[in-house]
Design a protein around this motif. Structure first.
Motif, mmCIF file in Angstrom:
data_model
loop_
_atom_site.group_PDB
_atom_site.id
_atom_site.type_symbol
_atom_site.label_atom_id
_atom_site.label_comp_id
_atom_site.label_asym_id
_atom_site.label_seq_id
_atom_site.Cartn_x
_atom_site.Cartn_y
_atom_site.Cartn_z
ATOM 1 N N ASP A 2 0.828 -1.204 0.000
ATOM 2 C CA ASP A 2 0.000 0.000 0.000
ATOM 3 C C ASP A 2 0.863 1.255 0.000
ATOM 4 O O ASP A 2 1.634 1.481 0.916
ATOM 5 N N THR A 4 -0.407 4.342 -0.015
ATOM 6 C CA THR A 4 -1.175 5.491 0.441
ATOM 7 C C THR A 4 -0.591 6.214 1.638
ATOM 8 O O THR A 4 -0.949 7.370 1.859
ATOM 9 N N SER A 113 -13.494 1.276 -5.424
ATOM 10 C CA SER A 113 -12.934 -0.034 -5.740
ATOM 11 C C SER A 113 -12.173 0.007 -7.056
ATOM 12 O O SER A 113 -12.315 0.940 -7.862
ATOM 13 N N SER A 114 -11.390 -1.027 -7.288
ATOM 14 C CA SER A 114 -10.622 -1.126 -8.529
ATOM 15 C C SER A 114 -11.533 -1.090 -9.747
ATOM 16 O O SER A 114 -11.305 -0.334 -10.692
ATOM 17 N N THR A 155 0.874 -7.021 -9.511
ATOM 18 C CA THR A 155 -0.346 -7.183 -8.716
ATOM 19 C C THR A 155 -0.060 -7.319 -7.229
ATOM 20 O O THR A 155 -0.983 -7.374 -6.428
ATOM 21 N N ASN A 157 0.621 -5.342 -4.962
ATOM 22 C CA ASN A 157 0.527 -4.053 -4.286
ATOM 23 C C ASN A 157 -0.935 -3.613 -4.272
ATOM 24 O O ASN A 157 -1.818 -4.353 -4.708
ATOM 25 N N GLN A 158 -1.180 -2.410 -3.795
ATOM 26 C CA GLN A 158 -2.552 -1.932 -3.657
ATOM 27 C C GLN A 158 -2.924 -0.890 -4.700
ATOM 28 O O GLN A 158 -3.909 -0.177 -4.543
ATOM 29 N N SER A 160 -4.869 0.410 -7.423
ATOM 30 C CA SER A 160 -6.167 -0.035 -7.939
ATOM 31 C C SER A 160 -6.080 -0.477 -9.385
ATOM 32 O O SER A 160 -6.715 -1.445 -9.809
ATOM 33 N N HIS A 163 -4.954 -4.144 -10.937
ATOM 34 C CA HIS A 163 -5.803 -5.331 -10.850
ATOM 35 C C HIS A 163 -6.823 -5.374 -11.992
ATOM 36 O O HIS A 163 -7.806 -6.095 -11.923
ATOM 37 N N TYR A 294 6.573 1.753 1.296
ATOM 38 C CA TYR A 294 5.765 0.624 1.709
ATOM 39 C C TYR A 294 6.699 -0.533 2.031
ATOM 40 O O TYR A 294 7.844 -0.592 1.569
#
Length: 314
Positions: A2, A4, A113-114, A155, A157-158, A160, A163, A294
């Motif tokens: 992540d 963020t 969401s993605s 993929t 990681n976070q 969006s 994915h 991260y």
């Protein structure tokens, strides 16, 4: 993984300003060039390829130290007037601005969401976000490279957008380039996969890609655990380079970092900006001059890529 948490440190600035745009305003200015700093800094010569940096601590603030100023920004909840400060800093040093645009908000309250993000982009609901960034970028003095939706092939990681199916990412990339070109006619656009197997599925087309960017990081402890030995820059770059070279585009390492003992770091520092015969399309490397934001998987923590030694937050 992540990314963020960067929100906390840069909410006021509005974007992840590269270079000493931030550091120049801090007491003491950029870090001193100690022996340790100089040892880790990439070795540049008259024959080096173009070197640039994301440099929030100002370690490459000297005019001759870098030719590309890298910054990150989300396209939501951002004060785009801060681009002007980055532009003034880069223009005064004769640098190109490479702007990595992340198609989300860094706010911890952002919960789209993605698939919701993808639908909103393809449906045109996010056109205004890209238009706002590109309209602002059109007023800047510095040459601009737009890097959108990086590392879409990673993929683990976070992100969006990491994915989505390949065809969906390609469609989204094509749309944002079309929107941006309506406001910003002089920018070059970078498609920037991590370099993983299967990246071809995400390629959006020759007409919307001017430059290909890859990510290359060397972490000695990881190398030894996974391969039983140290790996050099050329070895780490080669797989991704082989996967993208046939597109016939200039190739850059858009994110670069290395960390290890004196020998490991010295080898990378000597190698990253050299002209390698096996990589004829490689035109530039851009260093990520900060601690990783991260945790790496499997307990490796956050490698410290910064060229200057840090005395806190270790």
């Amino acid at each position: 993984m992540d990314r963020t948490p960067r929100t906390i440190g840069f909410a006021i600035a509005g974007l992840m300003l590269s270079g000493a745009v931030l550091a120049a305003s801090l007491p003491g200015g950029p870090a001193e060039n100690t022996a340790e700093t100089m040892q880790k800094r990439p070795i540049l010569t008259q024959d080096s390829i173009t070197f640039g940096a994301y440099d929030p601590h100002g370690d490459f603030s000297e005019r001759s130290a870098s030719r590309i100023e890298h910054l990150f920004l989300p396209w939501e909840d951002v004060d785009l007037t801060t681009l002007n400060a980055a532009d003034e800093y880069a223009h005064a040093r004769g640098r190109t601005l490479m702007i990595t645009i992340e198609p989300w908000s860094w706010s911890p309250k952002w919960r789209l969401s993605s698939q919701g993000l993808l639908k909103s982009i393809l449906g045109g609901e996010r056109d205004r976000n890209m238009a706002a960034v590109c309209s602002t970028a059109a007023t800047l003095k510095s040459p601009v490279i737009i890097r959108w939706g990086q590392e879409m092939d990673e993929t683990d990681n976070q992100f969006s957008w990491a994915h989505w199916q390949g065809k969906d990412f390609a469609a989204a990339f094509r749309r944002i380039v079309k929107v941006c070109r309506a406001h910003l006619t002089t920018a070059k656009f970078m498609w920037s996969p991590k370099g993983n197997e299967g990246l071809d599925a995400f390629y959006p087309g020759d007409d919307v890609v001017d430059i290909i960017g890859l990510s290359v990081f060397g972490y000695q402890r990881y190398d030894r655990d996974k391969t039983g030995r140290d790996q050099g820059f050329a070895e780490r770059l080669a797989p991704g380079y082989e996967r993208v070279k046939n597109y016939g585009k200039p190739i850059m390492v858009a994110e670069l970092g290395y960390e290890g003992d004196v020998s490991y770091v010295g080898s990378w520092a000597q190698s990253v900006a050299k002209r390698h015969a096996e990589f004829p399309a490689l035109t530039a490397v851009v260093y990520f001059n900060d601690r990783e934001i991260y945790d790496w998987p499997d307990g490796y923590g956050r490698p410290d890529w910064r060229v200057a030694l840090q005395t806190t937050d270790r």
